[in-house]
Scaffold this motif. Structure first.
Motif, PDB file in Angstrom:
ATOM      1  N   GLY A 190      39.343  42.141  35.487  1.00 44.38           N
ATOM      2  CA  GLY A 190      38.924  41.941  34.104  1.00 44.38           C
ATOM      3  C   GLY A 190      37.718  42.800  33.763  1.00 44.38           C
ATOM      4  O   GLY A 190      37.607  43.341  32.668  1.00 44.38           O
ATOM      5  N   HIS A 191      36.809  42.933  34.732  1.00 44.46           N
ATOM      6  CA  HIS A 191      35.603  43.751  34.537  1.00 44.46           C
ATOM      7  C   HIS A 191      35.320  44.528  35.816  1.00 44.46           C
ATOM      8  O   HIS A 191      35.526  44.026  36.909  1.00 44.46           O
ATOM      9  CB  HIS A 191      34.399  42.860  34.191  1.00 44.46           C
ATOM     10  CG  HIS A 191      34.609  42.077  32.927  1.00 44.46           C
ATOM     11  ND1 HIS A 191      34.316  42.585  31.685  1.00 44.46           N
ATOM     12  CD2 HIS A 191      35.107  40.842  32.720  1.00 44.46           C
ATOM     13  CE1 HIS A 191      34.613  41.685  30.756  1.00 44.46           C
ATOM     14  NE2 HIS A 191      35.103  40.610  31.362  1.00 44.46           N
ATOM     15  N   GLY A 192      34.821  45.733  35.644  1.00 45.14           N
ATOM     16  CA  GLY A 192      34.522  46.579  36.803  1.00 45.14           C
ATOM     17  C   GLY A 192      35.671  47.540  37.069  1.00 45.14           C
ATOM     18  O   GLY A 192      36.685  47.545  36.358  1.00 45.14           O
ATOM     19  N   GLU A 193      35.502  48.338  38.110  1.00 45.61           N
ATOM     20  CA  GLU A 193      36.478  49.392  38.368  1.00 45.61           C
ATOM     21  C   GLU A 193      37.782  48.868  38.972  1.00 45.61           C
ATOM     22  O   GLU A 193      37.778  47.888  39.713  1.00 45.61           O
ATOM     23  CB  GLU A 193      35.871  50.409  39.347  1.00 45.61           C
ATOM     24  CG  GLU A 193      34.888  51.336  38.671  1.00 45.61           C
ATOM     25  CD  GLU A 193      34.258  52.328  39.645  1.00 45.61           C
ATOM     26  OE1 GLU A 193      34.866  52.617  40.704  1.00 45.61           O
ATOM     27  OE2 GLU A 193      33.159  52.794  39.332  1.00 45.61           O
ATOM     28  N   VAL A 194      38.850  49.576  38.663  1.00 46.60           N
ATOM     29  CA  VAL A 194      40.135  49.319  39.314  1.00 46.60           C
ATOM     30  C   VAL A 194      39.942  49.553  40.806  1.00 46.60           C
ATOM     31  O   VAL A 194      39.212  50.470  41.201  1.00 46.60           O
ATOM     32  CB  VAL A 194      41.206  50.294  38.759  1.00 46.60           C
ATOM     33  CG1 VAL A 194      42.499  50.200  39.546  1.00 46.60           C
ATOM     34  CG2 VAL A 194      41.445  50.030  37.272  1.00 46.60           C
ATOM     35  N   GLY A 195      40.579  48.720  41.637  1.00 43.63           N
ATOM     36  CA  GLY A 195      40.361  48.888  43.071  1.00 43.63           C
ATOM     37  C   GLY A 195      41.588  48.562  43.887  1.00 43.63           C
ATOM     38  O   GLY A 195      42.621  48.148  43.356  1.00 43.63           O
ATOM     39  N   PRO A 196      41.479  48.738  45.204  1.00 47.38           N
ATOM     40  CA  PRO A 196      42.585  48.371  46.083  1.00 47.38           C
ATOM     41  C   PRO A 196      42.631  46.846  46.246  1.00 47.38           C
ATOM     42  O   PRO A 196      41.770  46.133  45.721  1.00 47.38           O
ATOM     43  CB  PRO A 196      42.203  49.050  47.404  1.00 47.38           C
ATOM     44  CG  PRO A 196      40.700  49.087  47.369  1.00 47.38           C
ATOM     45  CD  PRO A 196      40.314  49.235  45.926  1.00 47.38           C
ATOM     46  N   LYS A 197      43.605  46.391  47.002  1.00 43.46           N
ATOM     47  CA  LYS A 197      43.766  44.957  47.251  1.00 43.46           C
ATOM     48  C   LYS A 197      42.476  44.307  47.775  1.00 43.46           C
ATOM     49  O   LYS A 197      42.228  43.122  47.552  1.00 43.46           O
ATOM     50  CB  LYS A 197      44.859  44.830  48.303  1.00 43.46           C
ATOM     51  CG  LYS A 197      45.572  43.542  48.325  1.00 43.46           C
ATOM     52  CD  LYS A 197      46.670  43.664  49.361  1.00 43.46           C
ATOM     53  CE  LYS A 197      47.572  42.487  49.322  1.00 43.46           C
ATOM     54  NZ  LYS A 197      48.669  42.646  50.289  1.00 43.46           N
ATOM     55  N   LEU A 198      41.673  45.104  48.463  1.00 44.86           N
ATOM     56  CA  LEU A 198      40.423  44.618  49.051  1.00 44.86           C
ATOM     57  C   LEU A 198      39.530  43.881  48.048  1.00 44.86           C
ATOM     58  O   LEU A 198      38.779  42.976  48.415  1.00 44.86           O
ATOM     59  CB  LEU A 198      39.664  45.821  49.625  1.00 44.86           C
ATOM     60  CG  LEU A 198      38.319  45.538  50.286  1.00 44.86           C
ATOM     61  CD1 LEU A 198      38.519  44.796  51.607  1.00 44.86           C
ATOM     62  CD2 LEU A 198      37.553  46.849  50.524  1.00 44.86           C
ATOM     63  N   ILE A 199      39.610  44.244  46.783  1.00 46.52           N
ATOM     64  CA  ILE A 199      38.697  43.602  45.823  1.00 46.52           C
ATOM     65  C   ILE A 199      39.060  42.129  45.588  1.00 46.52           C
ATOM     66  O   ILE A 199      38.225  41.347  45.153  1.00 46.52           O
ATOM     67  CB  ILE A 199      38.536  44.383  44.491  1.00 46.52           C
ATOM     68  CG1 ILE A 199      39.793  44.402  43.638  1.00 46.52           C
ATOM     69  CG2 ILE A 199      38.037  45.801  44.756  1.00 46.52           C
ATOM     70  CD1 ILE A 199      39.582  45.048  42.252  1.00 46.52           C
ATOM     71  N   LEU A 200      40.312  41.757  45.925  1.00 47.66           N
ATOM     72  CA  LEU A 200      40.674  40.327  45.886  1.00 47.66           C
ATOM     73  C   LEU A 200      39.864  39.590  46.947  1.00 47.66           C
ATOM     74  O   LEU A 200      39.294  38.535  46.720  1.00 47.66           O
ATOM     75  CB  LEU A 200      42.166  40.136  46.174  1.00 47.66           C
ATOM     76  CG  LEU A 200      43.184  40.793  45.243  1.00 47.66           C
ATOM     77  CD1 LEU A 200      44.592  40.619  45.806  1.00 47.66           C
ATOM     78  CD2 LEU A 200      43.095  40.176  43.853  1.00 47.66           C
ATOM     79  N   GLN A 201      39.851  40.202  48.125  1.00 47.77           N
ATOM     80  CA  GLN A 201      39.131  39.638  49.269  1.00 47.77           C
ATOM     81  C   GLN A 201      37.632  39.532  48.966  1.00 47.77           C
ATOM     82  O   GLN A 201      36.996  38.517  49.267  1.00 47.77           O
ATOM     83  CB  GLN A 201      39.352  40.569  50.468  1.00 47.77           C
ATOM     84  CG  GLN A 201      38.508  40.265  51.670  1.00 47.77           C
ATOM     85  CD  GLN A 201      39.317  39.558  52.724  1.00 47.77           C
ATOM     86  OE1 GLN A 201      40.464  39.917  52.969  1.00 47.77           O
ATOM     87  NE2 GLN A 201      38.735  38.541  53.312  1.00 47.77           N
TER      88      GLN A 201
END
Ligand SMILES: [Zn+2]
Length: 340
Positions: free
Chosen positions: A264-275
């Motif tokens: 929703g906010h911040g940069e698009v990232g890999p799956k790691l950002i869920l973690q």
């Protein structure tokens, strides 16, 4: 821009408004074939998918003007019509741009979104338009009038503040809500051209109406505000926040075949950002539980927690709120939920 930051907890408006002014032209990135992201510092991140039969957009921006800007960016990429607008949740920084979209666009959202909008956003908007912003503008004018040196940096800063907030005031008066055309409780799946889109409500997390938008052909998910990438997350109790279920949702998603996450906010990232989002809540919860067991009350726990222990920048005022919400949930819930 003191005002918007001071009142950021209202969450009807976005806290990053000033940053957009500095940047003026938010750009778009193609993150997969025909799937684009507008890193919208003026509100929540927007995704759009161009298909042969039309365009699907996720989230509408923070104000009518922001919505129009989003549309003009989309039009610079494709002249196909916008067919669907999916709303990830009811917060104003994701939906107040609706009135910038044409009426022919079909809006899809969770079935609780309209009720939430009426309960929370409508009154806040009225308060903002009737009182908060006008008195802030009057105040700024008085301060500016009392200054002798109209060339001083202090005066010019106030003047800039005044102009931005005046423009913002004009803009938000055009906010007009439209009830979604298609609503659902748990799942909604549809096809457009050869693209498959899967919408899912994982239950309460950031809000009680938050949904996940899965672009199935791309293994990409727009997760709305269930991820604040690299900033402190908003956790608002009245909006149905449930951190236990939020963490569980993120941990479940980690098992899925997802390559890329649009937060929703911040940069698009890999799956790691869920973690990373899940780990933030878990480590904070562990700390709070440990201090609770030592007999500390909420104020003492807040005093013992340092936001500098977390590698996050932005929404720092939410850190205390995060602690309070977790503390309350640990007090009322019996589940040792950081263990999964
Ligand atoms: Zn939100």
């Amino acid at each position: 821009m003191k005002l918007l930051i001071t009142f950021s907890t209202l969450f009807l408006f976005n806290v990053f408004y000033i940053q957009l002014k500095a940047q003026e032209n938010p750009d778009y990135t193609e993150i997969s074939d025909n799937l684009y992201v507008i890193s919208n510092t003026d509100g929540g991140n927007v995704a759009f998918l161009v298909t042969k039969k039309g365009i699907v957009v996720v989230d509408a921006g923070a104000t009518p003007k922001n919505g129009k800007r989003i549309i003009s960016i989309i039009k610079s990429v494709s002249d196909k019509p916008i067919k669907y607008l999916i709303l990830t949740h009811f917060h104003g920084d994701h939906i107040n741009g609706i009135s910038g979209f044409p009426n022919s666009v079909k809006i899809i959202a969770h079935s609780s979104l309209t009720e939430n909008y009426k309960q929370f956003n409508e009154n806040n908007l009225k308060k903002y338009i009737d009182n908060v912003l006008p008195s802030y503008l009057v105040n700024l004018k008085l301060q500016m009038g009392s200054m002798k040196n109209k060339e001083s940096e202090e005066y010019l800063t106030l003047k800039n503040d005044y102009e931005i907030n005046q423009e913002y005031y004009n803009d938000i008066q055009n906010i007009k809500f439209r009830e979604p055309d298609i609503t659902f409780n748990d799942f909604y799946r549809f096809r457009i051209s050869d693209e498959r889109i899967m919408l899912e409500c994982p239950g309460p997390g950031h809000t009680n109406d938050n949904i996940l938008v899965k672009f199935s052909n791309h293994n990409i998910i727009h997760i709305g505000d269930l991820v604040f990438n690299k900033s402190f997350p908003y956790t608002i109790e009245e909006h149905g926040v449930d951190i236990y279920n939020w963490v569980k949702t993120l941990d479940d998603l980690k098992k899925e075949n997802i390559f890329t996450v649009i937060p929703g906010h911040g940069e698009v990232g890999p799956k790691l950002i869920l973690q990373e989002q899940s780990d933030y809540f878990k480590s904070l919860a562990q700390k709070i539980e440990r201090l609770k067991k030592q007999g500390l009350n909420l104020d003492q726990i807040i005093a013992k927690c340092d936001l500098n222990d977390y590698d996050l920048i932005g929404n720092e005022d939410q850190f205390k709120v995060n602690i309070t919400v977790i503390y309350n949930q640990l007090t009322t819930s019996k589940v040792e939920w950081w263990n999964f």
